[in-house]
Every structure is written in C-alpha cells, then in structure tokens.
Design a protein around this motif. Sequence first.
Motif, short mmCIF file in Angstrom:
data_model
loop_
_atom_site.label_atom_id
_atom_site.label_comp_id
_atom_site.label_asym_id
_atom_site.label_seq_id
_atom_site.Cartn_x
_atom_site.Cartn_y
_atom_site.Cartn_z
N ALA A 141 -45.74 35.55 1.86
CA ALA A 141 -46.60 34.80 0.95
C ALA A 141 -48.07 35.02 1.25
N PHE A 142 -48.46 34.94 2.52
CA PHE A 142 -49.88 35.00 2.87
C PHE A 142 -50.45 36.39 2.67
N PHE A 143 -49.81 37.40 3.25
CA PHE A 143 -50.39 38.74 3.22
C PHE A 143 -50.25 39.39 1.85
N GLY A 144 -49.21 39.04 1.11
CA GLY A 144 -49.12 39.53 -0.26
C GLY A 144 -50.26 39.00 -1.11
N THR A 145 -50.62 37.74 -0.92
CA THR A 145 -51.75 37.15 -1.64
C THR A 145 -53.06 37.75 -1.18
N GLU A 146 -53.25 37.82 0.14
CA GLU A 146 -54.52 38.29 0.70
C GLU A 146 -54.86 39.70 0.23
N SER A 185 -51.40 24.96 -0.50
CA SER A 185 -52.64 25.72 -0.64
C SER A 185 -52.47 26.92 -1.57
N LEU A 186 -51.33 27.61 -1.50
CA LEU A 186 -51.11 28.74 -2.40
C LEU A 186 -50.94 28.27 -3.85
N GLY A 187 -50.29 27.12 -4.01
CA GLY A 187 -50.21 26.54 -5.35
C GLY A 187 -51.59 26.19 -5.87
N GLY A 188 -52.42 25.62 -4.98
CA GLY A 188 -53.79 25.31 -5.36
C GLY A 188 -54.61 26.55 -5.66
N PHE A 189 -54.34 27.63 -4.92
CA PHE A 189 -55.07 28.87 -5.15
C PHE A 189 -54.73 29.45 -6.52
N ALA A 190 -53.46 29.37 -6.88
CA ALA A 190 -53.05 29.85 -8.21
C ALA A 190 -53.73 29.03 -9.30
N VAL A 198 -62.48 27.67 0.23
CA VAL A 198 -61.97 26.48 0.93
C VAL A 198 -60.44 26.46 0.90
N VAL A 199 -59.87 26.74 -0.27
CA VAL A 199 -58.40 26.71 -0.39
C VAL A 199 -57.79 27.82 0.46
N VAL A 215 -52.42 35.30 -11.31
CA VAL A 215 -51.76 34.00 -11.21
C VAL A 215 -50.25 34.18 -11.09
N ALA A 216 -49.70 35.12 -11.85
CA ALA A 216 -48.26 35.39 -11.77
C ALA A 216 -47.89 35.89 -10.37
N ILE A 217 -48.74 36.73 -9.77
CA ILE A 217 -48.47 37.22 -8.42
C ILE A 217 -48.49 36.08 -7.42
N TRP A 218 -49.51 35.21 -7.52
CA TRP A 218 -49.59 34.08 -6.56
C TRP A 218 -48.35 33.19 -6.68
N LEU A 219 -47.91 32.91 -7.91
CA LEU A 219 -46.77 32.02 -8.11
C LEU A 219 -45.47 32.66 -7.60
N ALA A 220 -45.33 33.96 -7.79
CA ALA A 220 -44.13 34.64 -7.29
C ALA A 220 -44.09 34.57 -5.76
N LEU A 221 -45.23 34.75 -5.12
CA LEU A 221 -45.28 34.69 -3.67
C LEU A 221 -45.11 33.26 -3.16
#
Length: 485
Positions: free
Chosen positions: A291-296, A353-358, A372-373, A443-449
């Motif tokens: 989740a983290f590194f895929g988003t980063e 936090s990842l939900g908030g980031f999306a 911050v998120v 957004v789709a990428i963040w939600l999938a992760l």
Amino acid sequence: MSKTADTSTGATGGAMSPELRPLTIGILAIITCAAFEAMAVVTAMPSVARELSGESSYGLAFSMYLTASLLGTVVAGSWCDRKGPRPALAVGLGLMVLGLLAAGAAPAFWLVTVGRAISGLGGGFMIVAVYVVIGRSFPEKARPVVFGWLAAAWVLPALIGPVVAGFVTEHLGWRWVFLGVVPIVLAAVVIVWPKTRNLGPVEAPDAGSAKARTLRGLALASGVFAAQWSLVHLADTEDPGGATVVGLVGLAAAGVVVALLVLPALLPKGTLVLGRGLPSIIATRGFVNVAFFGTEAFIPLMLVSSRDISPGTAGLTLSAGALGWSAGSFVQARVTFARQWLLVAGSSILSLSLGGFALATAVEAPLWVLAVVWGLSGFAMGMTLSSTSVLVLKLSAPNEQGRNSAALQISDQLGGVVGTAGAGALFALLHDDADPGHVPTFVAIWLALWVFTAAGIVSGLRGARSPGDGPGLSPRKSMEGTVPA
C-alpha cells in the motif's frame, strides 16, 4: 545435538552504552549509506538513462536491484544461521561496492542495470546480516530503540540526498553519485566489523538445507524478474502483434506461478494463509509495504502532471513521509503494552491516511494537506515496520534469527515490488495519453492499494493473539506460527 559456538557479545547495557556504542554507530552508518544510495540513485537515474539512451529499460534499473536483493536475502538467511553474520556482511560489502563501481563506470545502460543487480545482491546480504547482529548483540530492551534509530537514519538522506545528488549530477556528472558512496560504505563496515568477531554460528552447517533454500531463492528471483520484465516490455511495445502479447503475458504468468510455488518454503509455515503469530506478523509487513510504496511511487507523477508542480516541490511531500516515519519509530520504542497490537494500530492509521489521501487528491486539496496526510502514512509505517522487526527477533530462537529475518525482508521486498508494479499496471491501463494528469486515474490507484491496508489490519489482529499459547512458550516454536504470551 550440534556443537554451538558463542553467539552473543554478552552486552547488557543500552544501545549507546560504551560497549555497544561503536556497533550502534556502525550499523546506523550502514543504513544511512543504503538510504542515501537509494535516494541519490532515484535522483540521478533520469540523467543516466538520457545520456546512455536507456529510457526504454528505465524501470529495469530498479527492478533488477529488488530482484537480486531477494536472492541475496534468501542465501544470507541460512548462511548467517550456519556461519554467523560476518561472512554475509563481508560478501555483501564486496558486492555492493562492486556494483556501485560497475554502475559508475558503465559505458552502456544495460551495464548500469547489471551494476544495480550486483548492488542489490550485496544489499540483501548486508541487511540480513545487520538484523542478525542486532538480534545477537543487543539486549531485548534495547532493540526497539535501535530499530527506531534505523528508521531515523533515513530522514537525513531523504531530505538532503536528492539535493546533493542533483548538485553532483549537474556539476560533476552522474557517475560520481555512484562512486562517491563507495568510501562511505567501506568506512561504515570497518566500524562494525570488529564488534562481530564473537558472533559465530549457532548450529552445525546443514549443507542440504542451505542448498535447497538457495535454489528456491534463485527460482523466486527469476520468477519475479520474468514477470516484471514481461510487463515492462508489454507496456513499452508499440502496437504489439498477437503472438508478442501472448508470449509476454504467458512469460509473466509463468513467473508469477514459479514465485508462488517456491515462496511458501521461504517463509514461516502459514504465512500465506495468515497463520496466527509470527506468520501473520511477517505477512503484515508485506501488506503495508504494498500500500505505502505503491502509492509513494506515483505521488510525484501526480503532483507534477496534474498540478504543474516542480519535481523539487513535489519531493517535499515524500520528505513529509520520511519525517512521519521517524516519528512513528520513535513512538514504538516507548510503548508499554504488548507490541503486537502496534501492528493493528499502525495498519489502521495507514488505512485512514491512505483513504484521506485519495479524498484529498480527488478534491484537489492544497499541497500542505497532502503533505500532512502523507506524513501520517509515514508515521504508521514507522510504527508498524519497526515493530515487526523487533517482534521477529524476539520470537526467533538464535538458530532461526537469520532465516526469520530473511523471511521478513522477503515480505518487505515483495511488498514493494507488488505495490509499485501493480500501481504501474493500473496506471498503464487507466491513464489517458492526452491527459496524463487525469486525477481520477490516481484516485483509482490509491483506492486499489487501500485494500491492502485492510488486509494489514486483519493480519495484524492474527499476529497479535495466538489462542492456546501459555506463558513461557519457547520461541523455538516460532516457525510453526506460535507467539509467546
């Protein structure tokens, strides 16, 4: 019973006690060098690819490092258990230096990727050796502090590494980014080396078992590489024919199958089915890394392409994650309740936090909100990953510390590979060439992760409790998935 060597330094003080201070400083220096190398290479690689015409193979320079690290990790795990951490540390040092020199002197991009693979192999040896040194040299009460400092060792490289590497690349040339790290790595290992003299093997060598693990590690690395290579070339091929597509997809599928067949034997029993205790602790490490590194990996691209923010400014968001990571590691070193529950807390915070980031991405929130998120996501990772490291050493018998540390690193590395490769595949599938900054794609990428953070909560819960385990349960049962109460 096999003859056992002296396996401990006998140290009882804190991490900065006179007897452990040189070892602590040396270990921190090794991790700092690895962190700076990682941040610097990311910064310099676009210049490398441009000068050596390697844009089409750009991703392989990174995947080769991770793939070779998998092999080094597997081999080092058994080797450290049989011979102690010194040989793996020495070989890891030699390979990392050789890889840096090869990449720095490479006249062609494919030789840069070879150099990165050699460095990755060395890095796999060195990180497992460092874990074993910590497990065998530091008292249990000092380990959370040490792992907290290891996470903090990434902060300075994350803040100044890209700046320094950019300056060196611009004024001296990208080759000095690779070559300049060599003397620092040598100095760090020289500091650690004398303090590992008494860390001998804990059991007689089992050549058959070691050979089998090495072959499985080679198969795992080959499968992962085949899958990544196929996906990279499938994405890079313009208007591929039917036979080309079938061949690349088939090779990718075969790589995944091979990896899945050999992986269970390289992890504690029950890891892939979230067995209670140690298996789920190691699985949690993989889930949160996905989740983290895929988003980063796609945050800078999102900021640059959708908001026209400069790469340097976009990098500040990643720096916020590094600062949060250090804070999370600092907090985990001071908990007074059962450490296993930090895995649940960390995965839960990461999920929020990842939900908030999306959401913040979707509504195009200001950059400071995203920073911050993302800093909160880093906090969750620092708390979770440091805790998994402490728990694996705590729940491993001395003759299992190498293998279990290797298993933890395999989960770590595979999580990073799956996260970045999966996010890349989604991006290739969903993005519009006419609008590369299309916000819904990200957004789709963040939600999938985000799904993997939910899996991390589940595995964290299964790692936090082991029904039927009574007080005083021997950690030697850790490979069967039990956890001391």
